[in-house]
Design a protein around this motif. Structure first.
Motif, PDB file in Angstrom:
ATOM      1  N   VAL A 242       6.489  61.904  64.510  1.00  0.00           N
ATOM      2  CA  VAL A 242       6.361  61.139  63.140  1.00  0.00           C
ATOM      3  C   VAL A 242       6.504  60.950  62.176  1.00  0.00           C
ATOM      4  O   VAL A 242       7.090  61.467  62.141  1.00  0.00           O
ATOM      5  N   LEU A 243       7.148  59.324  62.021  1.00  0.00           N
ATOM      6  CA  LEU A 243       7.855  59.280  60.101  1.00  0.00           C
ATOM      7  C   LEU A 243       7.042  59.217  59.387  1.00  0.00           C
ATOM      8  O   LEU A 243       5.903  57.688  59.810  1.00  0.00           O
ATOM      9  N   MET A 244       6.179  59.695  58.338  1.00  0.00           N
ATOM     10  CA  MET A 244       5.746  58.936  57.112  1.00  0.00           C
ATOM     11  C   MET A 244       6.155  58.448  55.650  1.00  0.00           C
ATOM     12  O   MET A 244       7.220  59.639  55.489  1.00  0.00           O
ATOM     13  N   VAL A 245       6.205  57.565  55.371  1.00  0.00           N
ATOM     14  CA  VAL A 245       6.523  57.443  53.964  1.00  0.00           C
ATOM     15  C   VAL A 245       5.640  57.134  52.756  1.00  0.00           C
ATOM     16  O   VAL A 245       4.782  55.787  52.927  1.00  0.00           O
ATOM     17  N   ARG A 246       6.006  57.487  51.994  1.00  0.00           N
ATOM     18  CA  ARG A 246       5.118  56.662  50.921  1.00  0.00           C
ATOM     19  C   ARG A 246       5.336  55.762  49.752  1.00  0.00           C
ATOM     20  O   ARG A 246       6.699  56.458  49.117  1.00  0.00           O
ATOM     21  N   ILE A 247       5.310  55.660  50.349  1.00  0.00           N
ATOM     22  CA  ILE A 247       6.280  54.301  48.951  1.00  0.00           C
ATOM     23  C   ILE A 247       5.799  54.440  47.288  1.00  0.00           C
ATOM     24  O   ILE A 247       4.268  54.511  47.004  1.00  0.00           O
ATOM     25  N   ASP A 248       7.040  54.488  46.815  1.00  0.00           N
ATOM     26  CA  ASP A 248       6.855  55.165  45.181  1.00  0.00           C
ATOM     27  C   ASP A 248       6.909  53.772  44.015  1.00  0.00           C
ATOM     28  O   ASP A 248       6.920  53.795  43.294  1.00  0.00           O
ATOM     29  N   CYS A 249       7.389  52.591  44.976  1.00  0.00           N
ATOM     30  CA  CYS A 249       8.051  51.473  44.085  1.00  0.00           C
ATOM     31  C   CYS A 249       8.098  50.524  45.691  1.00  0.00           C
ATOM     32  O   CYS A 249       8.233  50.635  46.780  1.00  0.00           O
TER      33      CYS A 249
END
Ligand code: FMN
Length: 173
Positions: free
Chosen positions: A136-143
């Protein structure tokens, strides 16, 4: 399509690399996007546990573009990956049975799949060995840069999160 955004990372030469991926889940509160991938694919080494990722999505009907950036994290063990594997269809899980990883060379055009599952729906038992290749690839959006295309006048806004707190401002499109 927001369902199949372009996910960009930086390769081992410091160059941008991008590919289309299916967006499996968007968790608005945690600003987390979830994707599935083969642990043997080059993007997994590029992103690892905390590399910058950029995501580009376009919804043609709404004429909205989203440019999002944050840190990516690849997870192959534990409850998060187990749950994602369990909820995937048999056909989706079949992809992870490929004998060699994505990007491996072949002398002939190929799916890479073992012949017994090629062109047919596999059974639960048949897909089970694919679990070791699944991540699984998790990406936490900061912008997030939101752009709305409209004849009457385009609109654009930027939202940045600092310590979990969103700061938004309008931009000239
Ligand atoms: C419509 C579409 C959806 C795709 N979905 C995924 C996906 O969910 N996960 C994935 O790893 N690759 C997906 N791919 C394949 C990737 O675009 C890419 O070719 C592959 O993952 C190898 O990427 P890499 O060499 O950058 O690691 C998809 C391709 C297309 C055309």
């Amino acid at each position: 399509m927001m369902h199949t955004p372009v996910v960009a990372s930086i390769d081992q030469h410091g160059l941008p690399d991008q590919r289309v991926m299916v967006l499996r889940e968007a968790d608005r509160d945690r600003r987390l996007l979830r994707f599935h991938t083969d642990i043997r694919s080059p993007k997994v080494d590029q992103i690892g546990d905390g590399a910058p990722v950029h995501i580009l999505a376009y919804e043609a009907d709404a004429r909205v573009q989203l440019r999002m950036s944050g840190l990516g994290r690849v997870v192959s063990d534990g409850p998060e990956a187990d749950a994602a594997w369990a909820e995937s269809s048999l056909f989706a899980r079949r992809c992870y049975l490929a004998e060699q990883g994505p990007g491996s060379q072949s002398g002939v055009p190929t799916s890479g799949l073992p012949t017994q599952v090629e062109g047919r729906k596999p059974s639960e038992d048949q897909v089970a060995p694919g679990r070791t290749n699944f991540a699984v690839l998790m990406v936490r959006i900061d912008c997030m840069d939101w752009f709305s295309l409209a004849q009457a006048g385009h609109r654009r806004a930027l939202v940045e999160w600092e310590g979990g707190v969103p700061h938004g401002r309008w931009l000239v499109p």
